[in-house]
Design a protein around this motif. Sequence first.
Motif, short mmCIF file in Angstrom:
data_model
loop_
_atom_site.label_atom_id
_atom_site.label_comp_id
_atom_site.label_asym_id
_atom_site.label_seq_id
_atom_site.Cartn_x
_atom_site.Cartn_y
_atom_site.Cartn_z
N PHE A 85 -12.63 5.33 -11.14
CA PHE A 85 -12.72 4.59 -9.88
C PHE A 85 -14.07 3.90 -9.81
CE2 PHE A 85 -9.70 8.02 -8.89
CZ PHE A 85 -8.67 7.29 -8.30
N SER A 86 -14.08 2.60 -9.52
CA SER A 86 -15.33 1.86 -9.50
C SER A 86 -15.45 1.02 -8.23
CB SER A 86 -15.41 0.93 -10.72
OG SER A 86 -14.49 -0.15 -10.61
N ASP A 87 -16.68 0.64 -7.91
CA ASP A 87 -16.91 -0.22 -6.76
C ASP A 87 -18.40 -0.53 -6.70
OD1 ASP A 87 -16.27 -1.70 -4.55
OD2 ASP A 87 -16.37 -0.03 -3.14
N TRP A 101 -6.49 -0.88 -14.89
CA TRP A 101 -5.35 -0.34 -14.13
C TRP A 101 -5.02 -1.35 -13.03
CZ3 TRP A 101 -5.46 3.73 -9.80
CH2 TRP A 101 -4.20 4.33 -9.65
N ASN A 102 -4.32 -2.41 -13.42
CA ASN A 102 -4.19 -3.59 -12.58
C ASN A 102 -3.00 -3.48 -11.62
OD1 ASN A 102 -4.61 -6.13 -11.53
ND2 ASN A 102 -3.63 -7.20 -13.23
N ILE A 103 -2.97 -2.44 -10.81
CA ILE A 103 -1.92 -2.31 -9.80
C ILE A 103 -2.52 -1.97 -8.44
CG2 ILE A 103 -0.19 -1.56 -11.49
CD1 ILE A 103 -0.54 1.29 -10.43
N TRP A 104 -3.84 -2.13 -8.28
CA TRP A 104 -4.51 -1.75 -7.04
C TRP A 104 -4.08 -2.69 -5.92
CZ3 TRP A 104 -6.77 2.72 -6.37
CH2 TRP A 104 -7.53 2.94 -5.22
N PRO A 105 -3.59 -2.16 -4.79
CA PRO A 105 -3.13 -3.02 -3.70
C PRO A 105 -4.27 -3.75 -3.01
CG PRO A 105 -3.10 -0.72 -3.03
CD PRO A 105 -3.43 -0.73 -4.50
N GLN A 142 -10.01 1.46 -12.66
CA GLN A 142 -9.67 0.90 -11.35
C GLN A 142 -10.80 0.01 -10.86
OE1 GLN A 142 -11.48 1.75 -8.38
NE2 GLN A 142 -10.23 0.41 -7.08
N GLN A 143 -10.43 -1.12 -10.28
CA GLN A 143 -11.35 -1.98 -9.56
C GLN A 143 -10.55 -2.76 -8.52
OE1 GLN A 143 -13.22 -4.84 -12.16
NE2 GLN A 143 -11.31 -5.39 -13.15
N ASP A 144 -11.23 -3.27 -7.50
CA ASP A 144 -10.50 -4.01 -6.47
C ASP A 144 -10.18 -5.42 -6.95
OD1 ASP A 144 -12.79 -5.62 -6.06
OD2 ASP A 144 -13.58 -4.26 -4.54
N ASN A 145 -9.62 -6.21 -6.05
CA ASN A 145 -9.12 -7.52 -6.44
C ASN A 145 -10.11 -8.65 -6.19
OD1 ASN A 145 -6.35 -6.78 -7.26
ND2 ASN A 145 -6.15 -6.12 -5.13
N ARG A 195 0.83 -1.21 0.00
CA ARG A 195 0.00 0.00 0.00
C ARG A 195 0.87 1.26 0.00
NH1 ARG A 195 -5.29 0.17 2.53
NH2 ARG A 195 -4.49 1.81 3.91
N VAL A 196 1.90 1.24 0.84
CA VAL A 196 2.79 2.40 0.92
C VAL A 196 3.50 2.61 -0.41
CG1 VAL A 196 4.83 3.36 2.05
CG2 VAL A 196 3.11 2.15 3.41
N ASP A 197 4.00 1.53 -1.01
CA ASP A 197 4.70 1.63 -2.30
C ASP A 197 3.77 2.17 -3.39
OD1 ASP A 197 6.95 0.66 -1.09
OD2 ASP A 197 6.71 -1.40 -1.84
N PHE A 198 2.52 1.71 -3.36
CA PHE A 198 1.53 2.17 -4.35
C PHE A 198 1.31 3.67 -4.23
CE2 PHE A 198 -3.04 3.16 -4.97
CZ PHE A 198 -3.15 2.92 -6.33
#
Length: 223
Positions: A69-71, A178-182, A154-157, A50-53
Amino acid sequence: MSSKQIHKALVADGANMSLSLTKIAIDAAGFTHSRPRYGQMVRRANRPKRVDFCQHLIDENDDFADIIFSDESSIQTFQNKTNYYREKDSAPMVHGKPKHPLKVHVWGAISRRGPSKLTIFEDIMEKEFFTNSILRDNLLSYVRVKFPDGHRFQQDNDPKHKSKMAKEFMNDNGINWWNIWPSESPDLNPIEMVWNQMKRHVARVDPKTKRSLSTLYRPFGAK
């Protein structure tokens, strides 16, 4: 610690004071009591990610201009999220609540170019529904109209978001995931503030039926 726990510790340490005096001392010291705020639980292994992101976004000076941003979220009746004033010595107001409040689920997306339509559904979101009713029937037209010059989605995992079916649809239709979401990071998504305000709005209107609950989303372009 509660005031009782503090008082017990003070007495064990030799203090000669009552619980009421302990409470007065706590108040005089500038402390008050409240319920803890919600905070996302993050496993130790995911904390540096998370910090690196976030550091990467800072280093890149990312302005989120092309990010969608989606959810999804669940909205129900009888949430009782509104506040009200009452006389200090009066009893709190009691709102009736059914054993099983009516509930619907919503999916939506936001960006600096405006929000998508909302998709309202009741059942569990499977990969087929996510691909056909959300990606195809909602997101795709939003992307083509709002972001003809490129975007990051963006979407979550969640497993359904990463299913083979969903990936193939996004690849075939030019949806740039955008497949880098922590992992374990819903609190980083600004759409959570939208859901919070939406739930407060529902609580103020106080719908009593599932139809009236769903009708609340018509102004937001709900389907």
